[in-house]
Design a protein around this motif. Structure first.
Motif, PDB file in Angstrom:
ATOM      1  N   LEU A   1      17.322   6.215 -15.819  1.00  0.00           N
ATOM      2  CA  LEU A   1      16.358   5.117 -15.870  1.00  0.00           C
ATOM      3  C   LEU A   1      16.247   4.470 -17.243  1.00  0.00           C
ATOM      4  CD1 LEU A   1      13.383   6.559 -13.745  1.00  0.00           C
ATOM      5  CD2 LEU A   1      15.170   4.961 -13.010  1.00  0.00           C
TER       6      LEU A   1
ATOM      7  N   SER B   1      17.368   0.750 -17.537  1.00  0.00           N
ATOM      8  CA  SER B   1      16.393  -0.140 -16.905  1.00  0.00           C
ATOM      9  C   SER B   1      15.144  -0.265 -17.752  1.00  0.00           C
ATOM     10  CB  SER B   1      16.036   0.379 -15.510  1.00  0.00           C
ATOM     11  OG  SER B   1      14.956  -0.346 -14.966  1.00  0.00           O
ATOM     12  N   GLU B   2      14.705   0.835 -18.370  1.00  0.00           N
ATOM     13  CA  GLU B   2      13.500   0.825 -19.198  1.00  0.00           C
ATOM     14  C   GLU B   2      13.688  -0.058 -20.425  1.00  0.00           C
ATOM     15  OE1 GLU B   2       9.561   1.795 -19.728  1.00  0.00           O
ATOM     16  OE2 GLU B   2      10.841   2.444 -18.065  1.00  0.00           O
TER      17      GLU B   2
ATOM     18  N   HIS C   1      15.633  -4.726 -15.098  1.00  0.00           N
ATOM     19  CA  HIS C   1      16.551  -4.745 -13.964  1.00  0.00           C
ATOM     20  C   HIS C   1      16.210  -5.895 -13.020  1.00  0.00           C
ATOM     21  CE1 HIS C   1      13.253  -2.055 -12.360  1.00  0.00           C
ATOM     22  NE2 HIS C   1      13.353  -2.949 -11.371  1.00  0.00           N
TER      23      HIS C   1
ATOM     24  N   SER D   1      18.775  -4.087  -7.599  1.00  0.00           N
ATOM     25  CA  SER D   1      19.885  -3.539  -8.397  1.00  0.00           C
ATOM     26  C   SER D   1      20.105  -2.057  -8.138  1.00  0.00           C
ATOM     27  CB  SER D   1      19.635  -3.778  -9.887  1.00  0.00           C
ATOM     28  OG  SER D   1      18.397  -3.211 -10.298  1.00  0.00           O
TER      29      SER D   1
ATOM     30  N   ALA E   1      14.254  -0.706  -6.626  1.00  0.00           N
ATOM     31  CA  ALA E   1      14.074  -1.917  -7.443  1.00  0.00           C
ATOM     32  C   ALA E   1      13.620  -3.054  -6.530  1.00  0.00           C
ATOM     33  CB  ALA E   1      15.364  -2.267  -8.161  1.00  0.00           C
TER      34      ALA E   1
ATOM     35  N   ARG F   1      12.111  -7.955  -9.818  1.00  0.00           N
ATOM     36  CA  ARG F   1      12.631  -8.010 -11.182  1.00  0.00           C
ATOM     37  C   ARG F   1      11.640  -7.343 -12.137  1.00  0.00           C
ATOM     38  NH1 ARG F   1      13.970 -13.748 -13.781  1.00  0.00           N
ATOM     39  NH2 ARG F   1      15.895 -13.475 -12.586  1.00  0.00           N
TER      40      ARG F   1
ATOM     41  N   GLY G   1      12.444  -5.451 -19.368  1.00  0.00           N
ATOM     42  CA  GLY G   1      12.610  -4.245 -20.159  1.00  0.00           C
ATOM     43  C   GLY G   1      11.854  -4.315 -21.473  1.00  0.00           C
TER      44      GLY G   1
ATOM     45  N   ARG H   1      20.264  -7.421 -18.048  1.00  0.00           N
ATOM     46  CA  ARG H   1      19.461  -6.546 -17.195  1.00  0.00           C
ATOM     47  C   ARG H   1      20.363  -5.745 -16.264  1.00  0.00           C
ATOM     48  NH1 ARG H   1      16.424 -11.405 -15.920  1.00  0.00           N
ATOM     49  NH2 ARG H   1      14.733 -11.696 -17.430  1.00  0.00           N
ATOM     50  N   VAL H   2      19.911  -4.570 -15.850  1.00  0.00           N
ATOM     51  CA  VAL H   2      20.653  -3.768 -14.879  1.00  0.00           C
ATOM     52  C   VAL H   2      20.748  -4.562 -13.580  1.00  0.00           C
ATOM     53  CG1 VAL H   2      20.691  -1.641 -13.527  1.00  0.00           C
ATOM     54  CG2 VAL H   2      19.884  -1.601 -15.907  1.00  0.00           C
TER      55      VAL H   2
END
Length: 374
Positions: free
Chosen positions: A102, A105-106, A110, A114, A118, A121, A124, A161-162
């Motif tokens: 994670l 994403s943090e 993300h 994704s 999720a 959106r 982060g 972003r992821v």
């Protein structure tokens, strides 16, 4: 420098006040939160604050190193407050506290869909810190794939972003911290050398509390006042015995440990004079860690001495020759002589011992193996 660190009291004056059995605590202590202040004025701390004042106005990346509990985040906050970014966000991330799957994403956010869960959106930490400062605590714990993404941020000032397809430009200052030796991590292949050099543009090493003994009276005053107010207690003095105890303790947990001990003592305190139970400081991990290798060495030496004495008994004190102790142990005479001297074994005490022991000996089943420390 006043808004970089709050110097709560002069250490020499504090020590003078605390030389009596019970003295009054000062009334003028700042009531602010410890989270935003560095307390003390020792030489070691002043060197750190001097570095802070020099690097803060720049946008250079900073790597703060030091043992756990020394106040690395306080240094990061001081840098932010002195920078041109002080009006923008200061975002703190503990890289060791976020699950490895994670962390990307943090940090970078993300897109919806994704990964499982999720549902929308999510921005982060880098986007939340836009224009300000992001503090990456325990940066040495980042997984390798996240290190690559962080390197891109430092080099190109962009990230993705992821699950996203576009690059996002970013204007964020990075201050990182670790209690690990990153050079060793690089040698072990767990930390990228190129990321280390990007982070280590301006290194600051936070000294442990045992190297800031002049600051202990000031820190004690601050924490007693802070904790007493939280607990609703009126503590006016501190015993000299307690202060001496606090100053002599090595504080393996540094300022965080000092704060915990004082908070516990304030909770237990039933008078206006603050005191510390010395049994709470009885466990000293640093001393224990130093003692362990010594215990192992002594144990091996005792075993070695026992085997040599057994061989000397069978050889009636003779060291060399076909029936000598060196032959029985399968080691050179010179080596055995050296060990006899170092272990302080008396060969003469075994000269007339051969006739008093059975012909068959336990040594017949023992093969000498040189002992090595590992």
């Amino acid at each position: 420098m006043a808004h970089v660190a709050a110097i709560m009291a002069d250490p020499k004056q504090s020590e003078k006040r605390l030389k009596h059995e019970s003295v009054a605590l000062p009334e003028e202590i700042d009531k602010g939160s410890m989270c935003d202040e560095i307390v003390g004025s020792s030489g070691a701390l002043q060197r750190v604050l001097s570095l802070v004042s020099k690097v803060a106005p720049t946008d250079a990346s900073v790597l703060v190193t030091g043992e756990t509990g020394t106040g690395k985040e306080l240094v990061a906050r001081a840098i932010h407050r002195r920078s041109r970014r002080s009006s923008r966000a200061f975002v703190s991330v503990n890289c060791a506290a976020i699950p490895r799957d994670l962390i990307a994403s943090e940090l970078f956010g993300h897109e919806k869909g994704s990964f499982t869960g999720a549902l929308q959106r999510r921005l982060g930490r880098f986007e939340l810190a836009e224009g300000g400062t992001i503090f990456l605590d325990e940066v040495g714990e980042l997984p390798m794939e996240t290190q690559i993404a962080l390197l891109r941020v430092l080099q190109e000032h962009e990230f993705g972003r992821v699950g996203g397809t576009r690059s996002i430009q970013t204007n964020v200052r990075v201050v990182a911290a670790t209690n690990r030796n990153l050079q060793e991590a690089i040698a072990a292949g767990t930390f990228r050398s190129d990321l280390f050099y990007r982070l280590n543009v301006f290194p600051i090493d936070m000294p442990p509390l045992r190297e800031r003994q002049d600051d202990i009276p000031v820190l004690v005053e601050y924490f007693v006042d802070h904790c007493a107010r939280k607990a609703g207690k009126n503590i006016q003095g501190i015993t000299k015995e307690s202060l001496d105890l606090l100053r002599s303790y090595p504080w393996p947990g540094n300022i965080r440990e000092l704060q915990n001990v004082i908070e516990r003592s304030v909770i237990m305190c039933e008078t206006e004079d603050f005191s510390v139970d010395k049994t709470w400081l009885a466990q000293q991990p640093l001393a224990t860690e130093r003692k362990t290798p010594l215990d192992l060495s002594e144990k091996l030496a005792a075993q070695e001495k026992e085997m040599i004495e057994a061989a000397l008994r069978e050889s009636a004190g003779r060291v060399f020759g076909p029936s000598g102790a060196a032959t029985k142990l399968g080691m050179p005479r010179s080596t055995l002589e050296s060990k006899i001297r170092s272990l302080k074994i008396s060969k003469n005490s075994f000269k007339d011992f051969a006739e008093t022991i059975p012909r068959r000996s336990c040594l017949e089943s023992i093969q000498w193996t040189p002992m090595r420390m590992r």
